[in-house]
Design an enzyme around this catalytic site. Structure first.
Site, PDB file in Angstrom:
ATOM      1  N   SER A  52       0.789  -1.233   0.000  1.00  0.00           N
ATOM      2  CA  SER A  52       0.000   0.000   0.000  1.00  0.00           C
ATOM      3  C   SER A  52       0.823   1.287   0.000  1.00  0.00           C
ATOM      4  O   SER A  52       0.259   2.377  -0.122  1.00  0.00           O
ATOM      5  CB  SER A  52      -0.953   0.023   1.199  1.00  0.00           C
ATOM      6  OG  SER A  52      -2.100  -0.744   0.925  1.00  0.00           O
ATOM      7  N   LYS A  55       0.279   3.872  -2.634  1.00  0.00           N
ATOM      8  CA  LYS A  55      -0.691   4.973  -2.574  1.00  0.00           C
ATOM      9  C   LYS A  55      -0.039   6.343  -2.437  1.00  0.00           C
ATOM     10  O   LYS A  55      -0.729   7.358  -2.593  1.00  0.00           O
ATOM     11  CB  LYS A  55      -1.683   4.733  -1.433  1.00  0.00           C
ATOM     12  CG  LYS A  55      -2.545   3.483  -1.618  1.00  0.00           C
ATOM     13  CD  LYS A  55      -3.571   3.344  -0.497  1.00  0.00           C
ATOM     14  CE  LYS A  55      -4.468   2.126  -0.701  1.00  0.00           C
ATOM     15  NZ  LYS A  55      -3.860   0.894  -0.202  1.00  0.00           N
ATOM     16  N   SER A 112      -5.964   3.482   4.506  1.00  0.00           N
ATOM     17  CA  SER A 112      -5.381   2.707   3.411  1.00  0.00           C
ATOM     18  C   SER A 112      -6.441   1.997   2.584  1.00  0.00           C
ATOM     19  O   SER A 112      -6.296   0.835   2.192  1.00  0.00           O
ATOM     20  CB  SER A 112      -4.374   1.678   3.958  1.00  0.00           C
ATOM     21  OG  SER A 112      -3.547   1.195   2.914  1.00  0.00           O
ATOM     22  N   LYS A 217       3.028   6.738   4.733  1.00  0.00           N
ATOM     23  CA  LYS A 217       2.185   5.603   4.390  1.00  0.00           C
ATOM     24  C   LYS A 217       2.859   4.289   4.715  1.00  0.00           C
ATOM     25  O   LYS A 217       4.051   4.098   4.469  1.00  0.00           O
ATOM     26  CB  LYS A 217       1.857   5.642   2.883  1.00  0.00           C
ATOM     27  CG  LYS A 217       0.773   4.679   2.468  1.00  0.00           C
ATOM     28  CD  LYS A 217      -0.582   5.139   2.954  1.00  0.00           C
ATOM     29  CE  LYS A 217      -1.627   4.033   2.826  1.00  0.00           C
ATOM     30  NZ  LYS A 217      -1.432   2.935   3.808  1.00  0.00           N
TER      31      LYS A 217
END
Length: 375
Positions: A52, A55, A112, A217
């Protein structure tokens, strides 16, 4: 030529002069200053799955679209059948459900949400596939050489997987930090969407444990391991630590903390004096002078031990001849230590100066004649 010797900054760091980092648990790691300076790397060009952390590119393209005025935070995003079919972490979008871009960004940065990442991608580019093309194009523009995105959220595809490197993720993260608005989302610990009916808790637990952490993130899927791009700021020094393929959540946090601790312990921000770059006269231009600027940054990160021992050599012409283009290189700043050149940084023109036309010169001449005639 105008030359000056003074204290300055450097872009490249001589790692041999620094203390050892110590062993890390992850397969790959990188530490960068937010201005793009690489401070430390460990297998940083190895291609790995980011999960993730993908992102950060989705958020970067979103922030750039906001800056261009293509969307606003109040723009309503509609969940498609495809976006709502995403697995993994999600906010369970229903097909046809609408949510503001503000709430979508919360869901992506804090929770997320895979479904929201795809919904935003479809809204911005028409289809996720078209958005992925933009992701890969933007990565190439930023100098990412080991990156191939396949979707907007980092999940595995049908026989495909996103690949990138710690080096490339650091470059993308630094570019994202040029949009400080994103920190209002990545720095959220807990929030809610759908009018308070759906709670969000940040997957980045370092927000509570690491002083000065601002984002960015986390990511995890079984094949990728535990990944993070962590940003933090102390005493004006902004850093990005990327960790890829750590074996556990705990080792991911330990590695990111070790990288950031190393950065804050060994580096400091140096900003050249405001009067370093004086305007350069322009001949036959519609302006008398042009302001020189450092092309890449107005401040640099230097080793603390060398911060008071650096020498810089400034080279600028005495005059320039019009026309001068905005961004045109007009000189350079060379940084050295002990006779060794560490950095040569381009100096460019802050604005354009057009060539004065013959009618303009005639008007100027007549004005001087009129001003100098007896009363």
């Amino acid at each position: 030529m105008i030359c000056a010797a003074m204290l300055g900054g450097m872009l490249l760091v001589q790692a041999a002069a620094l203390p050892e980092m110590g062993a890390l648990n992850a397969k790959s790691a990188a530490l960068y200053a937010a201005n793009g300076q690489e401070l430390y790397s460990y297998n940083a060009d190895e291609q790995l799955q980011p999960a993730s952390v993908t992102k950060i590119m989705t958020m970067l393209l979103t922030m750039e679209a906001l800056e261009r005025g293509e969307v606003t935070l109040d723009t309503m995003i509609t969940g498609s059948e495809y976006a709502c079919s995403m697995g993994g972490t999600q906010v369970w979008l229903e097909p046809g459900e609408q949510m503001s871009l503000n709430d979508m960004l919360k869901a992506i940065a804090v929770g997320s949400a895979n479904d929201c990442a795809v919904a935003v991608a479809e809204h911005l580019a028409g289809t996720e596939a078209a958005f992925v093309e933009r992701m890969n194009q933007r990565a190439a523009e930023l100098g990412c050489t080991n990156t191939q995105f396949i979707n907007a959220n980092g999940l595995d595809g049908m026989g495909q997987k996103t690949l990138t490197s710690a080096h490339d993720l650091a470059l993308i993260s630094c570019e994202l930090l040029k949009h400080p608005k994103i920190l209002e989302y990545t720095g959220i610990w807990m929030d809610s969407i759908r009018g308070g009916k759906f709670s969000l808790a940040n997957t980045n637990k370092m927000l509570k444990s690491y002083p000065g952490l601002t984002g960015l993130k986390t990511g995890y899927i079984s094949e990728a391991g535990f990944c993070i791009s962590a940003s933090a700021e102390r005493d004006g020094l902004s850093l990005v630590a990327v960790v890829m393929a750590a074996p556990t959540k705990e080792t991911r946090m330990a590695d990111a903390s070790a990288l950031l601790n190393y950065g804050f312990a060994n580096f400091t921000v140096y900003t050249p004096p405001a009067d370093l770059l004086q305007p350069v006269p322009v001949q036959l231009g519609n302006a008398d002078s042009v302001q020189p600027v450092l092309q890449d940054s107005q401040s640099f990160v230097v080793e603390k031990e060398k911060a008071s021992q650096l020498e810089t050599h400034l080279e600028l012409p005495d005059t320039l001849q019009a026309p001068v283009e905005a961004g045109q290189q007009i000189g350079e700043l060379t940084v050295s230590s002990g006779g060794e050149t560490l950095l040569t940084l381009p100096i460019t023109a802050a604005e354009a100066v057009e060539m004065t036309t013959i009618p303009d010169l005639l008007l100027e001449f007549l004005g001087k004649l009129a001003g100098g005639s007896p009363a």
